[in-house]
Design an enzyme around this catalytic site. Sequence first.
Site, mmCIF file in Angstrom:
data_model
loop_
_atom_site.group_PDB
_atom_site.id
_atom_site.type_symbol
_atom_site.label_atom_id
_atom_site.label_comp_id
_atom_site.label_asym_id
_atom_site.label_seq_id
_atom_site.Cartn_x
_atom_site.Cartn_y
_atom_site.Cartn_z
ATOM 1 N N THR A 1 -46.328 26.285 57.772
ATOM 2 C CA THR A 1 -45.766 27.202 58.751
ATOM 3 C C THR A 1 -46.620 28.459 58.855
ATOM 4 O O THR A 1 -47.377 28.801 57.949
ATOM 5 C CB THR A 1 -44.339 27.641 58.370
ATOM 6 O OG1 THR A 1 -44.400 28.556 57.258
ATOM 7 C CG2 THR A 1 -43.461 26.459 58.023
ATOM 8 N N ASP A 2 -46.470 29.157 59.965
ATOM 9 C CA ASP A 2 -47.057 30.488 60.055
ATOM 10 C C ASP A 2 -46.305 31.409 59.100
ATOM 11 O O ASP A 2 -45.225 31.079 58.605
ATOM 12 C CB ASP A 2 -46.997 30.999 61.489
ATOM 13 C CG ASP A 2 -48.180 31.890 61.831
ATOM 14 O OD1 ASP A 2 -48.701 32.560 60.911
ATOM 15 O OD2 ASP A 2 -48.583 31.934 63.012
ATOM 16 N N TRP A 3 -46.862 32.581 58.857
ATOM 17 C CA TRP A 3 -46.373 33.460 57.790
ATOM 18 C C TRP A 3 -45.021 34.108 58.148
ATOM 19 O O TRP A 3 -44.821 34.583 59.256
ATOM 20 C CB TRP A 3 -47.403 34.548 57.520
ATOM 21 C CG TRP A 3 -48.367 34.258 56.408
ATOM 22 C CD1 TRP A 3 -48.727 35.129 55.409
ATOM 23 C CD2 TRP A 3 -49.118 33.056 56.146
ATOM 24 N NE1 TRP A 3 -49.637 34.520 54.555
ATOM 25 C CE2 TRP A 3 -49.895 33.256 54.990
ATOM 26 C CE3 TRP A 3 -49.192 31.822 56.782
ATOM 27 C CZ2 TRP A 3 -50.735 32.284 54.442
ATOM 28 C CZ3 TRP A 3 -50.034 30.834 56.254
ATOM 29 C CH2 TRP A 3 -50.783 31.082 55.101
#
Length: 531
Positions: free
Chosen positions: A236-238
């Site tokens: 996932t993105d942060w």
Amino acid sequence: MQFIPEPRLMARWVNQVQEFAIRNSPHGIPVTISTDPRHSFTQNWGASFTAEHFSAWPEPLGLAALRDEEVVREFARLAREEYLAVGLRTALHPTLDLATEPRWARQYSTFGQDADVAARLALAYLDGFEGEQLGRGSVACMAKHFPGGGPQKDGEDPHYPYGREQIYPGGAFEYHLEPFRRVIARGVSQIMPYYGMPIGLMRNGQPIEEVGFGFNRQIITDLLREELGYDGVVCTDWGLITDSSLHGRNLPPRAWGVEHLSIAERVKKVIDAGCDQFGGEECPEVVVDLVEHGEVSEERINVSARRLLRVKFELGLFDDPFVDEGKAAVRVRGHEAVSAGYRAQARSLTLLKNERSSGLPVLPLPEGTAIYAESLPAEKVREAGLYAVASPAEATVALVRLATPYEPRDHYMLEASFHAGNLEFDDETVASVAALAAQVPVVLAVHLDRPAVLTPLEPLAAAMVGVFGTSDEALLDVLTGVIPPEGKLPFDLPRSHRSVEASRADVPGDAANPLYRHGFGLTLPKNDRRH
């Protein structure tokens, strides 16, 4: 990985991290250290870093302006060697998003608006970083942001609550997906979905759930895993799960569409969607608790663990995770990488105009030309074979460097680094250039991290170049004809902000009657100073 010290210290830190992990974890699992891009000029703590200790190249938009797969392959090969020297083993790039919404802040890290150009350059990028197959001499790539960021409502970025909506008014979802199809068919070790929440999206006759892509099973499992056959790591993105903060600025979790869920419910939804890894999170106890309470099966966790461990094994980290501290400094910013990066900076410049009122070209500037350049040190001007003067009255030509306008914001964490909003220059800037142009021919160099509206400036400039990450020295080499510019615009330059507002966010080149079209770029008359 954010701040990087000088190479020897970085290598030492990496070795200490690996030693700690091996000695203090039950299974001696080595750490895979990753980084956002750090080989160009844009400093954005949430997305990219300036080159500093590494060789300096144009932004990916500049590579797109060149459209040269061999240059991209060379960049990736040389950047890989620099990463390896200091122990960086995963690149959180390339960015395969398409620059179809002119206001969007992250266009500088894309390969422009054309899906075919982006796909071809992405394949060359993977060739250089990963090689034919992942191995001990590779850097693993994390292609992002699946299924294609870029068509953001009003051009706002989904790092922030006001930019969470991703829209497809032109029905161009498949167009944005195309670069990912191509790299998945080739093979890429890791993929990152974006924060964006699709609004009103239909696919195969079914509405897509309006939740962020990292939470979206229809996107991650049905499309990426099953339809496209991808079995690599999905990270996932942060910051999808918990709050973030830096320098007194906070940022809520980017849990778009599922803000109402608890932390445990968000974690479960990400896992159920088909993701393997949580970017920027430090709450493994939540996963353990979900397994212990029967909400997530141990076998499901094992599937993701196998994917993550496979990359570590393929990179050779289990065999030898350490780097040579003594050689780190000499393997970074070597002559070959620095020279190649410098030349790519210069070549990527895009010549948009080159004509005095007399009809004769301004560029290339002859040796000894008297130049007024407020933003450049006189020493650099002299080194380029030009004569630096202190006022426009003494000059034969004036050089003005500008950056694409944006609306400053600084409420949320890192928000000040994301240049978004209006693309038109303010009246004060236009008046300043006009006053200078009334005294001397003006050469205008505009940094295009987004497609600026140059309409009021174009008639004032005798020559105009688009810049995509270029040092003063490389710019001067182009203006004097030492290195000819070869860039072609990687996106349209709109005629007005109003035309941008009326365009469809997902359709490339949709703003009516642009000032310059995608692919435009002039060549310089020949000059005997070239080499």
